[in-house]
Design a protein around this motif. Structure first.
Motif, mmCIF file in Angstrom:
data_model
loop_
_atom_site.group_PDB
_atom_site.id
_atom_site.type_symbol
_atom_site.label_atom_id
_atom_site.label_comp_id
_atom_site.label_asym_id
_atom_site.label_seq_id
_atom_site.Cartn_x
_atom_site.Cartn_y
_atom_site.Cartn_z
ATOM 1 N N HIS A 1 8.390 21.812 3.849
ATOM 2 C CA HIS A 1 7.577 21.757 2.631
ATOM 3 C C HIS A 1 7.322 20.311 2.218
ATOM 4 C CE1 HIS A 1 5.735 23.448 -0.915
ATOM 5 N NE2 HIS A 1 6.515 22.727 -1.706
ATOM 6 N N ALA A 2 8.331 19.453 2.377
ATOM 7 C CA ALA A 2 8.168 18.040 2.020
ATOM 8 C C ALA A 2 7.106 17.379 2.898
ATOM 9 C CB ALA A 2 9.505 17.312 2.168
ATOM 10 N N LEU A 3 7.093 17.714 4.181
ATOM 11 C CA LEU A 3 6.088 17.142 5.084
ATOM 12 C C LEU A 3 4.685 17.606 4.709
ATOM 13 C CD1 LEU A 3 8.013 17.415 8.482
ATOM 14 C CD2 LEU A 3 7.412 15.310 7.263
ATOM 15 N N GLU A 4 4.564 18.854 4.286
ATOM 16 C CA GLU A 4 3.266 19.368 3.831
ATOM 17 C C GLU A 4 2.790 18.614 2.592
ATOM 18 O OE1 GLU A 4 3.552 23.553 3.124
ATOM 19 O OE2 GLU A 4 4.191 24.011 5.181
ATOM 20 N N LEU A 5 3.706 18.431 1.639
ATOM 21 C CA LEU A 5 3.350 17.704 0.423
ATOM 22 C C LEU A 5 3.011 16.246 0.717
ATOM 23 C CD1 LEU A 5 5.981 19.005 -2.194
ATOM 24 C CD2 LEU A 5 3.533 19.496 -2.125
ATOM 25 N N ALA A 6 3.752 15.645 1.649
ATOM 26 C CA ALA A 6 3.495 14.246 2.013
ATOM 27 C C ALA A 6 2.078 14.076 2.526
ATOM 28 C CB ALA A 6 4.506 13.786 3.063
ATOM 29 N N GLN A 7 1.652 15.009 3.378
ATOM 30 C CA GLN A 7 0.296 14.929 3.939
ATOM 31 C C GLN A 7 -0.755 15.209 2.872
ATOM 32 O OE1 GLN A 7 -0.331 17.566 7.259
ATOM 33 N NE2 GLN A 7 -1.936 16.267 8.105
ATOM 34 N N ARG A 8 -0.471 16.211 2.038
ATOM 35 C CA ARG A 8 -1.444 16.616 1.029
ATOM 36 C C ARG A 8 -1.638 15.538 -0.039
ATOM 37 N NH1 ARG A 8 0.654 21.464 -2.207
ATOM 38 N NH2 ARG A 8 1.020 22.199 -0.064
ATOM 39 N N GLU A 9 -0.548 14.848 -0.417
ATOM 40 C CA GLU A 9 -0.627 13.893 -1.522
ATOM 41 C C GLU A 9 -0.487 12.439 -1.075
ATOM 42 O OE1 GLU A 9 1.654 14.929 -4.964
ATOM 43 O OE2 GLU A 9 1.572 17.089 -4.519
ATOM 44 N N SER A 10 -0.551 12.209 0.256
ATOM 45 C CA SER A 10 -0.499 10.849 0.832
ATOM 46 C C SER A 10 0.768 10.091 0.422
ATOM 47 C CB SER A 10 -1.738 10.043 0.415
ATOM 48 O OG SER A 10 -2.907 10.649 0.909
ATOM 49 N N LEU A 11 1.898 10.793 0.411
ATOM 50 C CA LEU A 11 3.175 10.180 0.073
ATOM 51 C C LEU A 11 3.895 9.714 1.340
ATOM 52 C CD1 LEU A 11 4.255 12.949 -2.451
ATOM 53 C CD2 LEU A 11 3.644 10.606 -3.072
ATOM 54 N N VAL A 12 4.716 8.697 1.222
ATOM 55 C CA VAL A 12 5.508 8.202 2.356
ATOM 56 C C VAL A 12 6.776 9.038 2.459
ATOM 57 C CG1 VAL A 12 6.742 6.239 3.339
ATOM 58 C CG2 VAL A 12 4.614 5.871 2.063
ATOM 59 N N PHE A 13 6.987 9.663 3.611
ATOM 60 C CA PHE A 13 8.159 10.507 3.801
ATOM 61 C C PHE A 13 9.379 9.645 4.125
ATOM 62 C CE2 PHE A 13 10.873 13.301 6.485
ATOM 63 C CZ PHE A 13 11.130 14.280 5.538
ATOM 64 N N VAL A 14 10.443 9.833 3.347
ATOM 65 C CA VAL A 14 11.682 9.077 3.553
ATOM 66 C C VAL A 14 12.737 10.062 4.045
ATOM 67 C CG1 VAL A 14 13.416 7.570 2.518
ATOM 68 C CG2 VAL A 14 11.046 7.492 1.701
ATOM 69 N N HIS A 15 12.990 10.041 5.354
ATOM 70 C CA HIS A 15 13.932 10.982 5.958
ATOM 71 C C HIS A 15 15.361 10.609 5.591
ATOM 72 C CE1 HIS A 15 15.885 13.548 8.930
ATOM 73 N NE2 HIS A 15 14.722 14.123 9.142
ATOM 74 N N PRO A 16 16.246 11.583 5.347
ATOM 75 C CA PRO A 16 17.622 11.249 4.944
ATOM 76 C C PRO A 16 18.476 10.624 6.039
ATOM 77 C CG PRO A 16 17.358 13.624 5.164
ATOM 78 C CD PRO A 16 15.984 13.034 5.282
ATOM 79 N N TYR A 17 18.119 10.811 7.307
ATOM 80 C CA TYR A 17 18.967 10.243 8.367
ATOM 81 C C TYR A 17 18.222 9.864 9.634
ATOM 82 C CZ TYR A 17 18.969 15.309 9.284
ATOM 83 O OH TYR A 17 18.594 16.624 9.457
ATOM 84 N N ASP A 18 17.059 10.431 9.909
ATOM 85 C CA ASP A 18 16.377 10.158 11.173
ATOM 86 C C ASP A 18 15.356 9.038 11.018
ATOM 87 O OD1 ASP A 18 16.240 10.589 13.843
ATOM 88 O OD2 ASP A 18 15.321 12.575 13.744
ATOM 89 N N GLU B 1 0.829 -1.196 0.000
ATOM 90 C CA GLU B 1 0.000 0.000 0.000
ATOM 91 C C GLU B 1 0.875 1.262 0.000
ATOM 92 O OE1 GLU B 1 -2.168 3.400 1.491
ATOM 93 O OE2 GLU B 1 -0.629 2.340 2.660
ATOM 94 N N GLU B 2 1.975 1.238 0.753
ATOM 95 C CA GLU B 2 2.894 2.376 0.779
ATOM 96 C C GLU B 2 3.583 2.552 -0.580
ATOM 97 O OE1 GLU B 2 4.325 2.599 5.451
ATOM 98 O OE2 GLU B 2 5.215 1.086 4.127
ATOM 99 N N GLN B 3 3.948 1.457 -1.202
ATOM 100 C CA GLN B 3 4.572 1.543 -2.520
ATOM 101 C C GLN B 3 3.609 2.133 -3.546
ATOM 102 O OE1 GLN B 3 6.224 -2.259 -3.651
ATOM 103 N NE2 GLN B 3 7.954 -2.068 -2.242
ATOM 104 N N ARG B 4 2.332 1.795 -3.432
ATOM 105 C CA ARG B 4 1.329 2.341 -4.352
ATOM 106 C C ARG B 4 1.213 3.850 -4.202
ATOM 107 N NH1 ARG B 4 -3.332 4.249 -3.744
ATOM 108 N NH2 ARG B 4 -3.454 3.596 -1.557
ATOM 109 N N ARG B 5 1.329 4.354 -2.965
ATOM 110 C CA ARG B 5 1.196 5.789 -2.715
ATOM 111 C C ARG B 5 2.398 6.573 -3.240
ATOM 112 N NH1 ARG B 5 0.575 5.189 3.469
ATOM 113 N NH2 ARG B 5 1.332 7.353 3.464
ATOM 114 N N GLY B 6 3.576 5.992 -3.207
ATOM 115 C CA GLY B 6 4.784 6.695 -3.615
ATOM 116 C C GLY B 6 5.498 7.330 -2.444
#
Length: 400
Positions: free
Chosen positions: A130-147, A65-70
């Motif tokens: 901005h990435a977190l805003e877009l993630a919520q708006r477009e249902s994307l999985v956020f991939v943090h660079p280190y945390d 399901e996460e892969q489908r969302r992007g």
């Protein structure tokens, strides 16, 4: 809590997905620094950075399901390319938010891997928001660079490979931005070889992790050639691991990093970006600390803007005395310049630039200052050129 088993599992997942990069001795750098240096060539990864290890480890563990969302990530470049490349391999949508002043070579390569690039903000923190805003708006999985533990586990495979290739290493010296690489490597290294020394390196312009771990208040901000580790806020997960497992953190200056980049290019014939040279910069700045130790350095990235690289090489030539600016005072009469250039040529130096200065000088109106930029063999050769010019009757001095 991240453990050694997580890094071993990541190593299994990554088999066949990316390079087990070489970790080899550098005889020349060892002679220069007094330490026995082994280089881990992560700049040879397909995206020219270790970052794709964590990205791949994270993406292959997403649910259907996460892969489908992007996915979406914020990055100054190397994490962006790692996420974009492995998302493309896995057939996932990838959106990358990058600071507006990210080097063009990193933006172009990220787009080349099929990612949608959004340029927003002047810092990673602004990009992150901005990435977190877009993630919520477009249902994307956020991939943090280190945390993120999956990211840290993937990066830790660097340490696993280094100690399997060179078990006798005494010390690991690792560049630190958000802390994902050193946290993963420290987790692996402490499990394999508990007594190993682990040193982190930050640029003095972005000492966030140093401040967080040591309680110092070094100022931070501005530009740095090591933009890959220009992180304003250290990761929570890496910070906890670093506090527990890393022996020390040191700071290096811009000049140290530039010198290390030029040395790696000239001696090892390998191209690294600023962050990738931070480890060697620490050995150049603190040679006594590492003398006679077997030191593993990670050349963690090789993505750099060609114009910046050209400027760094030229500045390195100046520091080494192989490019010099000299001022020669002479009578402003026909033949003077010809005599000067012939004298310089006779001394074995090559002239890059010539500039006549008639107005901005304290000389008499009949005289002229001639500024030459010359190629030489080093400091001793500069002194020889100046001596020959003075013997020929000219006033000559080096301009610093």
């Amino acid at each position: 809590m991240l453990g050694f088993a997580d890094i071993e599992a990541a190593a299994v997942r990554l088999q066949g997905q990316l390079l087990d990069t070489p970790c080899v001795a550098s005889k020349t750098l060892s002679q220069i620094t007094g330490a026995e240096i082994f280089l881990k060539f992560e700049n040879l990864q397909y995206t020219a950075s270790f970052k794709e290890r964590g990205a791949c480890n994270k993406l292959v563990q997403l649910t259907a399901e996460e892969q489908r969302r992007g996915v979406i990530a914020m990055s100054a470049g190397n994490h962006a390319q790692g996420v974009a490349y492995h998302a493309q391999r896995l057939g996932l949508r990838a959106v990358i938010v990058m600071p507006r002043f990210t080097p063009g070579v990193k933006i172009d390569r990220t787009r080349g891997f099929g990612a949608e690039v959004v340029l927003h903000g002047d810092t990673l923190e602004e990009s992150r928001s901005h990435a977190l805003e877009l993630a919520q708006r477009e249902s994307l999985v956020f991939v943090h660079p280190y945390d993120d533990e999956a990211i840290v586990a993937g990066q830790g495979t660097v340490g696993l490979e280094m100690l399997r290739a060179v078990p006798e290493l005494d010390t690991l010296v690792v560049a630190v931005g958000g802390g994902g690489l050193i946290a993963g490597m420290a987790t692996a290294a402490r499990a394999i070889k508990p007594g190993i020394e682990i040193i982190g390196v930050q640029t003095s312009r972005f000492p966030a992790m140093v401040n967080a771990i040591k309680g110092t208040q070094h100022p931070q901000g501005g530009s740095t050639i090591a933009e890959g580790i220009a992180v304003g806020t250290p990761g929570v997960i890496p910070q906890a691991i670093i506090a527990r497992l890393v022996d020390d953190l040191v700071l290096v200056d811009e000049g140290d990093i530039e010198q290390a980049m030029v040395m790696l290019l000239e001696i090892e014939k390998t191209l690294v970006e600023g962050a990738g040279a931070a480890g060697l910069a620490a050995l150049l700045k603190y040679p006594e600390r590492f003398r006679d130790k077997k030191v593993g350095l990670v050349l963690c990235g090789g993505n750099i803007d060609p114009l910046l690289l050209a400027a760094i090489i030229e500045r390195g030539m100046v520091r080494a005395g192989r490019l010099a600016r000299i001022r020669v005072s002479a009578r402003d009469v026909p033949g003077s310049l010809a005599k000067i250039t012939a004298t310089v040529a006779g001394a074995g130096a090559n002239i890059d630039e010539v500039h006549h200065q008639r107005a901005f000088t304290m000389l008499s109106a009949q005289n002229v200052d001639i500024e030459l930029v010359i190629q030489t063999r080093g400091r001793d050769h500069i002194a020889q050129v100046l001596a020959v010019l003075k013997t020929a009757g000219f006033e000559a001095e080096e301009q610093l």
